[in-house]
Motif scaffolding. Structure first.
Motif, PDB file in Angstrom:
ATOM      1  N   MET A 167      -5.054 -84.652  20.826  1.00  0.00           N
ATOM      2  CA  MET A 167      -5.336 -83.652  19.785  1.00  0.00           C
ATOM      3  C   MET A 167      -6.103 -82.464  20.363  1.00  0.00           C
ATOM      4  O   MET A 167      -5.658 -81.331  20.298  1.00  0.00           O
ATOM      5  CB  MET A 167      -6.164 -84.326  18.687  1.00  0.00           C
ATOM      6  N   ASN A 179      -4.146 -80.577  22.861  1.00  0.00           N
ATOM      7  CA  ASN A 179      -3.189 -79.708  22.179  1.00  0.00           C
ATOM      8  C   ASN A 179      -3.876 -78.432  21.682  1.00  0.00           C
ATOM      9  O   ASN A 179      -3.396 -77.316  21.898  1.00  0.00           O
ATOM     10  CB  ASN A 179      -2.601 -80.504  21.008  1.00  0.00           C
ATOM     11  N   LEU A 202      -3.403 -74.541  23.177  1.00  0.00           N
ATOM     12  CA  LEU A 202      -3.039 -73.476  22.259  1.00  0.00           C
ATOM     13  C   LEU A 202      -4.074 -72.346  22.279  1.00  0.00           C
ATOM     14  O   LEU A 202      -3.731 -71.169  22.333  1.00  0.00           O
ATOM     15  CB  LEU A 202      -2.902 -74.053  20.853  1.00  0.00           C
ATOM     16  N   LYS A 254      -3.719 -70.311  25.376  1.00  0.00           N
ATOM     17  CA  LYS A 254      -2.479 -69.522  25.295  1.00  0.00           C
ATOM     18  C   LYS A 254      -2.687 -68.294  24.411  1.00  0.00           C
ATOM     19  O   LYS A 254      -2.296 -67.186  24.772  1.00  0.00           O
ATOM     20  CB  LYS A 254      -1.369 -70.380  24.693  1.00  0.00           C
ATOM     21  N   ALA A 258       3.144 -78.493   6.528  1.00  0.00           N
ATOM     22  CA  ALA A 258       4.356 -79.175   6.076  1.00  0.00           C
ATOM     23  C   ALA A 258       4.466 -80.539   6.757  1.00  0.00           C
ATOM     24  O   ALA A 258       4.875 -81.523   6.150  1.00  0.00           O
ATOM     25  CB  ALA A 258       5.578 -78.326   6.382  1.00  0.00           C
ATOM     26  N   PHE A 259       4.077 -80.602   8.020  1.00  0.00           N
ATOM     27  CA  PHE A 259       4.181 -81.863   8.746  1.00  0.00           C
ATOM     28  C   PHE A 259       2.944 -82.736   8.606  1.00  0.00           C
ATOM     29  O   PHE A 259       2.736 -83.639   9.404  1.00  0.00           O
ATOM     30  CB  PHE A 259       4.527 -81.615  10.211  1.00  0.00           C
ATOM     31  N   GLY A 260       2.093 -82.419   7.647  1.00  0.00           N
ATOM     32  CA  GLY A 260       1.052 -83.390   7.308  1.00  0.00           C
ATOM     33  C   GLY A 260      -0.369 -82.995   7.650  1.00  0.00           C
ATOM     34  O   GLY A 260      -1.288 -83.796   7.461  1.00  0.00           O
ATOM     35  N   ALA A 320      -0.287 -84.584   1.725  1.00  0.00           N
ATOM     36  CA  ALA A 320      -0.210 -84.305   3.158  1.00  0.00           C
ATOM     37  C   ALA A 320       0.179 -85.586   3.897  1.00  0.00           C
ATOM     38  O   ALA A 320       1.031 -85.591   4.793  1.00  0.00           O
ATOM     39  CB  ALA A 320      -1.535 -83.768   3.663  1.00  0.00           C
ATOM     40  N   ARG A 321      -0.456 -86.688   3.523  1.00  0.00           N
ATOM     41  CA  ARG A 321      -0.183 -87.982   4.136  1.00  0.00           C
ATOM     42  C   ARG A 321       1.278 -88.383   3.919  1.00  0.00           C
ATOM     43  O   ARG A 321       1.958 -88.832   4.846  1.00  0.00           O
ATOM     44  CB  ARG A 321      -1.128 -88.991   3.486  1.00  0.00           C
ATOM     45  N   ARG A 365       3.875 -86.430   3.172  1.00  0.00           N
ATOM     46  CA  ARG A 365       4.762 -85.550   3.952  1.00  0.00           C
ATOM     47  C   ARG A 365       4.828 -86.009   5.388  1.00  0.00           C
ATOM     48  O   ARG A 365       5.875 -86.069   6.012  1.00  0.00           O
ATOM     49  CB  ARG A 365       4.241 -84.111   3.925  1.00  0.00           C
ATOM     50  N   ASN A 366       3.632 -86.336   5.916  1.00  0.00           N
ATOM     51  CA  ASN A 366       3.550 -86.709   7.322  1.00  0.00           C
ATOM     52  C   ASN A 366       4.361 -87.970   7.618  1.00  0.00           C
ATOM     53  O   ASN A 366       5.020 -88.070   8.644  1.00  0.00           O
ATOM     54  CB  ASN A 366       2.081 -86.914   7.690  1.00  0.00           C
ATOM     55  N   LEU A 383       3.401 -73.253  22.453  1.00  0.00           N
ATOM     56  CA  LEU A 383       3.396 -74.649  22.897  1.00  0.00           C
ATOM     57  C   LEU A 383       4.737 -74.992  23.527  1.00  0.00           C
ATOM     58  O   LEU A 383       5.775 -74.483  23.116  1.00  0.00           O
ATOM     59  CB  LEU A 383       3.131 -75.579  21.714  1.00  0.00           C
ATOM     60  N   ASP A 395       5.344 -80.423  23.270  1.00  0.00           N
ATOM     61  CA  ASP A 395       4.132 -80.286  22.443  1.00  0.00           C
ATOM     62  C   ASP A 395       4.490 -79.903  21.005  1.00  0.00           C
ATOM     63  O   ASP A 395       3.804 -80.277  20.063  1.00  0.00           O
ATOM     64  CB  ASP A 395       3.192 -79.230  23.028  1.00  0.00           C
ATOM     65  N   GLU A 421       5.761 -83.146  19.212  1.00  0.00           N
ATOM     66  CA  GLU A 421       4.776 -84.184  18.862  1.00  0.00           C
ATOM     67  C   GLU A 421       3.882 -83.794  17.672  1.00  0.00           C
ATOM     68  O   GLU A 421       3.057 -84.589  17.230  1.00  0.00           O
ATOM     69  CB  GLU A 421       3.907 -84.531  20.073  1.00  0.00           C
ATOM     70  N   LEU A 422       4.065 -82.587  17.157  1.00  0.00           N
ATOM     71  CA  LEU A 422       3.189 -82.077  16.093  1.00  0.00           C
ATOM     72  C   LEU A 422       2.919 -83.056  14.939  1.00  0.00           C
ATOM     73  O   LEU A 422       1.762 -83.302  14.601  1.00  0.00           O
ATOM     74  CB  LEU A 422       3.762 -80.755  15.565  1.00  0.00           C
ATOM     75  N   PRO A 423       3.967 -83.668  14.333  1.00  0.00           N
ATOM     76  CA  PRO A 423       3.673 -84.564  13.198  1.00  0.00           C
ATOM     77  C   PRO A 423       2.815 -85.751  13.617  1.00  0.00           C
ATOM     78  O   PRO A 423       2.021 -86.260  12.817  1.00  0.00           O
ATOM     79  CB  PRO A 423       5.060 -85.043  12.757  1.00  0.00           C
ATOM     80  N   LEU A 479       0.432 -85.714  15.731  1.00  0.00           N
ATOM     81  CA  LEU A 479      -0.968 -85.300  15.896  1.00  0.00           C
ATOM     82  C   LEU A 479      -1.784 -85.665  14.669  1.00  0.00           C
ATOM     83  O   LEU A 479      -2.979 -85.915  14.757  1.00  0.00           O
ATOM     84  CB  LEU A 479      -1.062 -83.783  16.071  1.00  0.00           C
ATOM     85  N   TYR A 480      -1.129 -85.648  13.510  1.00  0.00           N
ATOM     86  CA  TYR A 480      -1.865 -85.884  12.283  1.00  0.00           C
ATOM     87  C   TYR A 480      -1.798 -87.348  11.848  1.00  0.00           C
ATOM     88  O   TYR A 480      -2.090 -87.683  10.719  1.00  0.00           O
ATOM     89  CB  TYR A 480      -1.362 -84.928  11.194  1.00  0.00           C
ATOM     90  N   ARG A 490       2.499 -90.570  21.876  1.00  0.00           N
ATOM     91  CA  ARG A 490       3.064 -89.346  21.309  1.00  0.00           C
ATOM     92  C   ARG A 490       4.119 -88.773  22.241  1.00  0.00           C
ATOM     93  O   ARG A 490       5.203 -88.378  21.824  1.00  0.00           O
ATOM     94  CB  ARG A 490       1.964 -88.296  21.087  1.00  0.00           C
ATOM     95  N   ARG A 545      11.503 -82.514  16.210  1.00  0.00           N
ATOM     96  CA  ARG A 545      10.186 -82.524  15.585  1.00  0.00           C
ATOM     97  C   ARG A 545      10.250 -83.189  14.205  1.00  0.00           C
ATOM     98  O   ARG A 545       9.359 -83.925  13.817  1.00  0.00           O
ATOM     99  CB  ARG A 545       9.682 -81.080  15.438  1.00  0.00           C
ATOM    100  N   ALA A 546      11.340 -82.923  13.486  1.00  0.00           N
ATOM    101  CA  ALA A 546      11.458 -83.467  12.141  1.00  0.00           C
ATOM    102  C   ALA A 546      11.659 -84.980  12.149  1.00  0.00           C
ATOM    103  O   ALA A 546      11.273 -85.661  11.202  1.00  0.00           O
ATOM    104  CB  ALA A 546      12.597 -82.784  11.397  1.00  0.00           C
TER     105      ALA A 546
END
Lengths: 443, 221
Positions: free
Chosen positions: A1, A4, A8, A11, A354-356, B78-79, B81-82, B98, B102, B105-107, B109-110, B118, B154-155
């Motif tokens: 985390m 990452n 970022l 960058k 969107a991804f949580g 949020a949970r 969706r994730n 990224l 990277d 792996e976004l989803p 991360l949460y 990951r 990613r999805a």
């Protein structure tokens, strides 16, 4: 985390060199100035040698003598004419008026007779300042600022002895012709510095003194320890030592057993002042021996104010406001830059949410990013401060005062960096964390 | 399974109220690949956003994977969706700073997933879309089709039950569009992922199990 976020953050900084430059410039410049200021205060007021016991000390640089006389005022309140006779009512006010006063250091005898036996003081340092003594060697003459001190002076003030030792009670008793000098004075007089200087002779005035010790020069100038050379008080001018007057050339520093014990010393000095019996032929009838903590004393000397509390206010309130403003301007600028910067990243925030990602994830991310830039700026600021401080010291730009980077200064600096990073990141991060996902993804 | 009952959505500005969806009912059984078509502004994206819990209906009920989610608080949404949903967008929405892996792996991360895990799962997902050789490239080094494949990786990296795709081929030429469509069809077939796709392209829509048409916020077929 964190990896990452860090990738970022770096960058983003590289992608916008100009923005990064402005931010870094603001941060590092502000922090550099803050650091130099802190260092300046630390030199004057920090618990550095010889003021390691700063919080245990009460300074009495001078005494104020005054003459107060009753001042009678008669006021005619009413005037009536009754049957050809004038009648009147009056009020009489008796005020105490100070008709003359005199402020200055005290005589040696006065201190010895009245102030050395305070019950609440652990020990008392006595010193005279403001004297100049000529030193002669090889047909050349140097003028040194010279202090006459008692033996406890060296215990109350913990000078850093490079070589040798201070003179002690036996030396004072015997009026031994010994001298303690600073490393700078040693270099000037002997042209060198080293342990073999101990025991060498110095021609001072018309007498010859033996070098007993060499101390490193304190960071800052102070009336308490501004000398190039220090001599036993008993070798001072005999007439000055024998003077029966209250005023003279000496001051005192009291050491308490604890920081809280300082108040007892102040109270005792106050008591002595109020109960002091002037000889009948004296021009004065009131006495006030000054007593202040080291910081109060510093403020009093800086703003030329005799009331310790008032001196602190006069010195520190405007100074704090100035520092606050000085920090606030780049802070506001940084917040402003951050707000526009994070809004350019709405789509990223939309995707993350969107991804949580929860709002607090976004909040942490942006605060973290901001801390990264502040820490980089802080590191540059630290480097600049070190360069500036060594430049100031190398060229004696502040006179006797030399700046240093003590652990305390660096500690405060780190604290300021963290605070700066949090403050400037919090508002933009908070706002962006509440971004509406659907809107962010559309735009 | 997705179950939308009596869904309405209105947007209110100072003076006018716009009705984006009107009393809409829709059920998507688990494992179905459904496409939604309709003219611009008919409420397709709004519908998809409501299914994806990134927009709330003004009225009606949303049941996803057996859970009534309409009144979940922000945190639970949020949970959800994730863990349950994956999104694919017309304009990809990759993070340009990224690397591909990277981004993928976004989803994860949460969720509490270790960095090695990951990476492993992200590389797996990239292999699934045939892009493992681009894992350490950056989005701006990729073609549009490749970008969309990264977005698909990613999805799916979090193994969601439902995939929501908003015109996934809209920005691509027909050849690349076909490629993307193949990947989606394979995901649906192999993994049984429920997919809802909004599209303008009749040809793509015909490849899916079922087509729903919207007009002015209402179902017309």
């Amino acid at each position: 985390m964190l990896h990452n976020y860090l990738t970022l953050a770096l960058k983003v900084l590289r992608r916008k060199p100009f923005y990064t430059f402005i931010s870094l410039f603001g941060i590092s410049f502000t922090l550099m100035i803050l650091m130099v200021l802190t260092s300046l205060f630390d030199a004057g007021l920090g618990k550095n040698q010889p003021l390691t016991k700063r919080d245990y000390l009460v300074v009495s640089p001078y005494a104020e003598r005054s003459r107060t006389e009753p001042d009678t005022m008669l006021v005619i309140d009413t005037l009536t004419l009754a049957g050809g006779e004038v009648r009147y009512d009056t009020t009489e006010e008796i005020a105490q008026n100070v008709v003359s006063n005199s402020i200055g250091p005290m005589s040696y005898r006065f201190i010895m007779d009245n102030l050395v036996d305070l019950e609440s003081a652990e020990r008392v340092a006595i010193y005279s300042d403001g004297d100049f003594t000529d030193g002669f060697i090889d047909g050349r003459k140097f003028t040194f600022s010279s202090y006459y001190t008692n033996a406890d002076y060296w215990r109350v003030l913990d000078f850093d002895f490079l070589y040798g030792a201070p003179f002690n009670e036996a030396d004072i008793e015997a009026a031994a012709q010994k001298v303690v000098l600073t490393d700078k004075a040693a270099r000037i007089y002997f042209g060198e510095l080293g342990p073999d200087l101990i025991g060498r002779e110095m021609a001072l005035g018309r007498r010859t003194f033996t070098v007993a010790g060499i101390v490193s020069r304190p960071l800052a100038d102070s009336p308490m320890f501004g000398g190039d050379i220090y001599l036993p008080v008993t070798t001072a001018d005999a007439r000055a030592l024998a003077s029966n007057e209250i005023d003279g050339g000496f001051s005192a520093i009291f050491e308490a057993t604890s920081p809280r014990g300082r108040q007892a010393i102040k109270d005792e000095i106050e008591f002595i002042s109020q109960n002091f019996q002037f000889p009948p032929e004296s021009d004065y009838n009131g006495l006030r021996v000054s007593s202040a903590t080291v910081i109060e004393g510093y403020a009093m000397a800086t703003v030329q104010e005799q009331d310790p509390q008032k001196a602190l206010r006069v010195l520190f309130i405007p100074l704090s406001i100035l520092v606050l403003l000085f920090v606030a301007l780049p802070l506001i600028n940084l917040i402003n830059l951050n707000v526009s910067r994070v809004f350019e990243r709405r789509s990223e925030i939309g995707v993350r949410k969107a991804f949580g990602a929860e709002p607090r994830d976004i909040l942490y991310q942006f605060i973290f990013e901001n801390l990264v830039i502040t820490v980089i700026g802080g590191a540059i600021g630290l480097l600049l401060a070190i360069l500036l401080i060594s430049y100031v010291n190398a060229n004696d730009l502040l006179g006797i005062t030399r700046l240093s980077l003590s652990y305390q200064v660096v500690f405060y600096y780190l604290l300021v960096i963290l605070l700066f990073g949090l403050l400037s990141g919090l508002l933009p991060a908070y706002r962006v964390s509440r971004t509406n996902v659907a809107a962010a993804l559309r735009g | 399974m997705i179950q939308l009952s009596n869904i309405s959505k209105s947007y209110r500005t100072d003076t006018i109220e716009t009705l984006a969806l009107q009393h809409l009912n829709l059920t998507v059984p688990a494992g179905e690949f459904l496409s939604i078509m309709g003219p611009s502004g008919c409420g397709k994206s709004t519908l998809l956003n409501i299914m994806g819990l990134i927009d709330e209906p003004s009225e009606g009920q949303v049941v996803l994977a057996g859970q009534e989610v309409t009144h979940y608080n922000g945190r639970r949404m949020a949970r959800f969706r994730n863990e349950q949903l994956g999104f694919i967008f017309q304009s990809f929405h990759l993070i340009n700073d990224l690397s591909v892996v990277d981004n993928v792996e976004l989803p994860l991360l949460y969720r509490k997933v270790g960095s090695k895990e990951r990476k492993r799962r992200s590389l797996d997902a990239l292999e699934h879309v045939g892009l493992s050789n681009r894992a350490y490239h950056f989005p701006n080094q990729l073609s549009g089709g490749q970008k969309q494949r990264v977005a698909i990786a990613r999805a799916i990296v979090g193994r969601p039950n439902i995939l929501l795709a908003d015109e996934p081929t809209g920005n691509l030429d027909s050849h690349m569009g076909d490629e993307i469509m193949q990947i989606l069809l394979r995901l649906n077939q192999d993994l049984g992922t429920t997919i809802v796709m909004v599209t303008h392209d009749e040809r793509m829509a015909r490849k899916t199990h079922r087509l729903v048409r919207l007009s002015d916020g209402e179902r017309v077929s």
